[in-house]
Scaffold this active site. Structure first.
Site, PDB file in Angstrom:
ATOM      1  N   THR A 152      51.481  -0.006  51.681  1.00 51.61           N
ATOM      2  CA  THR A 152      52.841   0.149  52.210  1.00 51.61           C
ATOM      3  C   THR A 152      53.893  -0.074  51.116  1.00 51.61           C
ATOM      4  OG1 THR A 152      52.956  -2.181  52.848  1.00 51.61           O
ATOM      5  CG2 THR A 152      52.072  -0.653  54.463  1.00 51.61           C
TER       6      THR A 152
ATOM      7  N   HIS B  13      56.071  -7.868  48.719  1.00 50.72           N
ATOM      8  CA  HIS B  13      56.771  -7.705  47.445  1.00 50.72           C
ATOM      9  C   HIS B  13      57.737  -8.833  47.110  1.00 50.72           C
ATOM     10  CE1 HIS B  13      60.427  -6.618  49.680  1.00 50.72           C
ATOM     11  NE2 HIS B  13      59.592  -6.010  50.509  1.00 50.72           N
TER      12      HIS B  13
ATOM     13  N   GLU C 255      46.508  -4.766  59.249  1.00 49.10           N
ATOM     14  CA  GLU C 255      46.361  -4.922  57.800  1.00 49.10           C
ATOM     15  C   GLU C 255      45.308  -5.962  57.438  1.00 49.10           C
ATOM     16  OE1 GLU C 255      51.056  -3.913  56.799  1.00 49.10           O
ATOM     17  OE2 GLU C 255      50.434  -5.969  57.218  1.00 49.10           O
TER      18      GLU C 255
ATOM     19  N   LYS D  64      44.282  -0.596  55.650  1.00 43.34           N
ATOM     20  CA  LYS D  64      45.679  -0.806  55.281  1.00 43.34           C
ATOM     21  C   LYS D  64      45.867  -2.167  54.626  1.00 43.34           C
ATOM     22  CE  LYS D  64      50.292  -0.602  57.382  1.00 43.34           C
ATOM     23  NZ  LYS D  64      51.016  -0.399  58.668  1.00 43.34           N
TER      24      LYS D  64
ATOM     25  N   ARG E 205      58.843   6.028  61.310  1.00 43.52           N
ATOM     26  CA  ARG E 205      58.049   6.364  62.446  1.00 43.52           C
ATOM     27  C   ARG E 205      58.812   7.388  63.238  1.00 43.52           C
ATOM     28  NH1 ARG E 205      54.374   3.382  65.056  1.00 43.52           N
ATOM     29  NH2 ARG E 205      54.833   1.583  63.722  1.00 43.52           N
TER      30      ARG E 205
ATOM     31  N   HIS F  27      44.588  -5.725  66.973  1.00 41.72           N
ATOM     32  CA  HIS F  27      45.588  -6.778  66.923  1.00 41.72           C
ATOM     33  C   HIS F  27      46.589  -6.638  68.068  1.00 41.72           C
ATOM     34  CE1 HIS F  27      47.303  -3.306  64.858  1.00 41.72           C
ATOM     35  NE2 HIS F  27      48.510  -3.800  65.098  1.00 41.72           N
TER      36      HIS F  27
ATOM     37  N   ASP G 178      58.117  -4.399  65.477  1.00 40.89           N
ATOM     38  CA  ASP G 178      57.430  -4.318  66.773  1.00 40.89           C
ATOM     39  C   ASP G 178      58.459  -4.114  67.882  1.00 40.89           C
ATOM     40  OD1 ASP G 178      55.006  -4.618  65.588  1.00 40.89           O
ATOM     41  OD2 ASP G 178      54.700  -6.704  66.194  1.00 40.89           O
TER      42      ASP G 178
ATOM     43  N   ASP H  80      48.215   4.456  67.271  1.00 45.96           N
ATOM     44  CA  ASP H  80      47.440   3.229  67.450  1.00 45.96           C
ATOM     45  C   ASP H  80      46.604   3.334  68.713  1.00 45.96           C
ATOM     46  OD1 ASP H  80      48.401   0.931  65.498  1.00 45.96           O
ATOM     47  OD2 ASP H  80      50.201   2.050  66.057  1.00 45.96           O
TER      48      ASP H  80
ATOM     49  N   GLU I  20      52.390   4.473  52.802  1.00 45.78           N
ATOM     50  CA  GLU I  20      53.297   4.432  53.945  1.00 45.78           C
ATOM     51  C   GLU I  20      54.608   3.803  53.489  1.00 45.78           C
ATOM     52  OE1 GLU I  20      51.624   2.181  57.126  1.00 45.78           O
ATOM     53  OE2 GLU I  20      49.823   3.428  57.312  1.00 45.78           O
ATOM     54  N   ASN I  21      55.658   4.038  54.244  1.00 45.74           N
ATOM     55  CA  ASN I  21      56.880   3.269  54.044  1.00 45.74           C
ATOM     56  C   ASN I  21      56.801   2.026  54.917  1.00 45.74           C
ATOM     57  OD1 ASN I  21      57.081   5.470  56.034  1.00 45.74           O
ATOM     58  ND2 ASN I  21      59.098   4.619  56.536  1.00 45.74           N
ATOM     59  N   ALA I  22      57.316   0.907  54.417  1.00 46.67           N
ATOM     60  CA  ALA I  22      57.201  -0.365  55.134  1.00 46.67           C
ATOM     61  C   ALA I  22      58.230  -0.493  56.239  1.00 46.67           C
ATOM     62  CB  ALA I  22      57.344  -1.523  54.157  1.00 46.67           C
ATOM     63  N   LEU I  23      59.435   0.037  56.001  1.00 44.05           N
ATOM     64  CA  LEU I  23      60.528  -0.057  56.959  1.00 44.05           C
ATOM     65  C   LEU I  23      61.054   1.329  57.288  1.00 44.05           C
ATOM     66  CD1 LEU I  23      62.470  -3.032  55.286  1.00 44.05           C
ATOM     67  CD2 LEU I  23      60.811  -3.159  57.165  1.00 44.05           C
TER      68      LEU I  23
END
Length: 549
Positions: free
Chosen positions: A420, A378, A262, A373, A491, A170, A178, A130, A458-461
């Site tokens: 994601t 979901h 996003e 993104k 990550r 952002h 975060d 980022d 990407e994976n969300a979690l």
């Protein structure tokens, strides 16, 4: 005795690595299982330079290395990828959110160096970082500090990796995942304090400082510049600073378009009390958004529809059936509902397109990909109204495809659709939340295929288990509808480098290199999964402990 690795020696295939120049020495420890190395680095003490020897019995192209320090051994694994395979899906890894400190320096550079070395050895294509607006333009309008990112770019290049850079307009902090706090630039925060309507606002009047409201995109509210001009100036400054790396080291620019980077509204902020699986709230109550809604309603002769968002849409943590708007036969499926949802979602798509047009103009000759993104929302997907998607700005219901307009807009400008929740399975979700990440991903795959736009994921979690990787592999394949062009893993952290977690990552990267066909490492190549990176203390008192990020 400590183990010291000099930056002139790299545990990666020298034929695949392009080194500009050696950087400062770094200190770290990498531990692998015992094996018969085909290359060896030997040294008697930390004061001596290691040297390279080759095992003449090496009959393959894989590269392995060993550092011997009396009783300690370090083996570097390798994963041979078939770069000529058109089915190959390159894997990137997101760097920590605090890769650059609030002071504008690279955070723990020696640990970062060791981490990049390990990732290269696992066969990953590159990393993502980022570029925080709140750090780079912190000192005042048009005063940019890119130096820490320049150091990172050179480090990434040294290890033969590629870099995806996110234009992060952002705030970091207040959302799921975060781990640090990086606010918007101080001079921007001052403007917000003077005019709170610059940020998104919910029906109860709660402000959200994550991102500037799209309602004032074209209004000169930021020290005489419009938000669109500020974003454009920022991207142009980045382009000018890194022009020599664009297209070779920096291969993708992901353009931030909203909270968490996003293209969406901040409809489910934890900082304002939202908790999963609440439906969230519409964010259209700042004066700029209200003015736009009023104008749209008057244009069709329905002035009363422009007085605000739906009055019966509930609160952050309610469920669809608790509200008049989102329930099965609710207001969402009336003439008024269609009007409001069309306006709300169209404003979002227009916002994204305006910024992407600017980015396209700036980077069009740079040979980099542009991406945007889209959030994988979901929960309550199985409800007719898809309430949570609606509050976020995606007009997706049982009767209306909300992702096709986004895909068409991105296709129009040649921008990659980055989505994601690729790792999630329906059966893993709580029943009361009406989730269907698999159904959502399939819908997005069909929308992007129809629009002819490139799809990345990407994976969300944070996930480290085989099940999550297997789901991504299944999703990535072309024979499942529309394959992925790339995948970025969330990550890099200490847990990623732990034994079984690392084994799973390496197997995943190898499988993605084979077009999503699951590959297990053979016994003879099992060293490639047992990388551990720990920490040691330097031989000098002033040296600090270095760990993997």
């Amino acid at each position: 005795m400590s183990l010291t690795l000099r930056s002139s020696i790299s545990f990666i295939n020298q034929n695949q690595t392009k080194v500009l120049k050696p950087s400062d020495d770094f200190l770290s420890k990498v531990t692998f299982p015992k094996m018969n190395p085909s290359w060896c680095l030997r040294a008697k003490s930390s004061m001596q330079e290691p040297h390279v020897t080759r095992d003449n019995n090496n009959n393959n192209n894989n590269f392995n290395s060993e550092v011997k320090w009396e009783n300690e051994k370090v083996h570097a694994p390798s994963i041979a990828n078939n770069h000529g395979d058109s089915m190959r899906v390159p894997v990137f890894v997101m760097l920590p959110l605090d890769t650059v400190t609030m002071g504008g320096s690279l955070n723990r550079p020696r640990a970062m160096n060791a981490s990049l070395m390990a990732l290269k050895s696992a066969g990953v294509e590159g990393v993502m970082v980022d570029a925080w607006w709140g750090l780079v333009e912190k000192d005042g309008p048009l005063k940019y500090n890119w130096e820490a990112y320049a150091e990172l770019v050179q480090m990434v290049q040294k290890h033969g990796l590629k870099l995806q850079v996110v234009m992060s307009f952002h705030q970091c902090g207040g959302n799921v995942g975060d781990s640090c706090s990086i606010p918007l630039p101080p001079w921007v925060v001052e403007e917000i304090n003077k005019n709170p309507d610059l940020v998104y606002t919910d029906r109860s009047g709660k402000r959200n400082p994550e991102y500037i409201s799209l309602g004032c995109d074209s209004v000169p509210v930021l020290s005489g510049r419009t938000p669109l001009q500020v974003y454009s100036d920022y991207m142009r400054s980045f382009h000018d600073r890194f022009r020599d790396y664009l297209g070779n080291v920096i291969t993708e620019i992901q353009v931030g378009l909203g909270p968490c980077g996003e293209l969406r509204y901040p409809s489910y902020p934890e900082s304002n009390g939202w908790r999963f699986p609440g439906i969230g709230e519409f964010q259209c109550y700042d004066k700029y958004m209200r003015a736009s809604l009023e104008a749209s309603a008057e244009a069709i002769g329905k002035k009363e529809w422009g007085r605000g968002g739906p009055h019966d849409s509930g609160e952050y943590n309610q469920f669809p059936e608790d509200t008049g708007f989102f329930k099965r036969e609710g207001t969402w499926n009336t003439e008024y509902g269609h009007f409001f949802l069309n306006w709300y979602s169209s404003k979002l798509v227009e916002h994204g397109e305006r910024i992407l047009i600017s980015a396209k103009t700036i980077f069009q000759t740079s040979r980099v990909k542009l991406s945007a993104k889209i959030a994988g929302i979901h929960w309550h997907y199985k409800a007719r109204s898809h309430a949570t998607e609606l509050t976020a700005g995606y007009y997706n219901t049982r009767f209306h495809d909300g992702y096709q307009p986004i895909a068409q807009m991105l296709a129009k400008h040649g921008v990659v659709f980055n989505f994601t929740c690729m790792e999630m399975k329906d059966k893993e979700q709580p029943g009361h939340a009406n989730c269907s990440p698999e159904g959502l991903v399939q819908q997005v795959k069909m929308a992007t295929k129809k629009a002819g736009v490139e799809l990345a994921g990407e994976n969300a979690l944070e996930r480290y288990d085989e099940s999550a990787y297997a789901q991504v592999l299944s999703t990535s394949r072309c024979d499942s509808g529309h394959g992925l062009s790339a995948f970025t893993y969330l990550r890099m952290n200490k847990r990623l480098f732990e034994g079984e977690n690392w084994r799973h990552l390496v197997e995943f990267v190898k499988s993605m290199s084979e077009g999503g066909r699951r590959q297990r490492l053979s016994d003879s190549d099992s060293c490639g999964t047992d990388l551990y990176v720990g920490h040691i203390k330097g031989t000098k008192k002033q040296d600090q402990e270095v760990t993997l990020v």
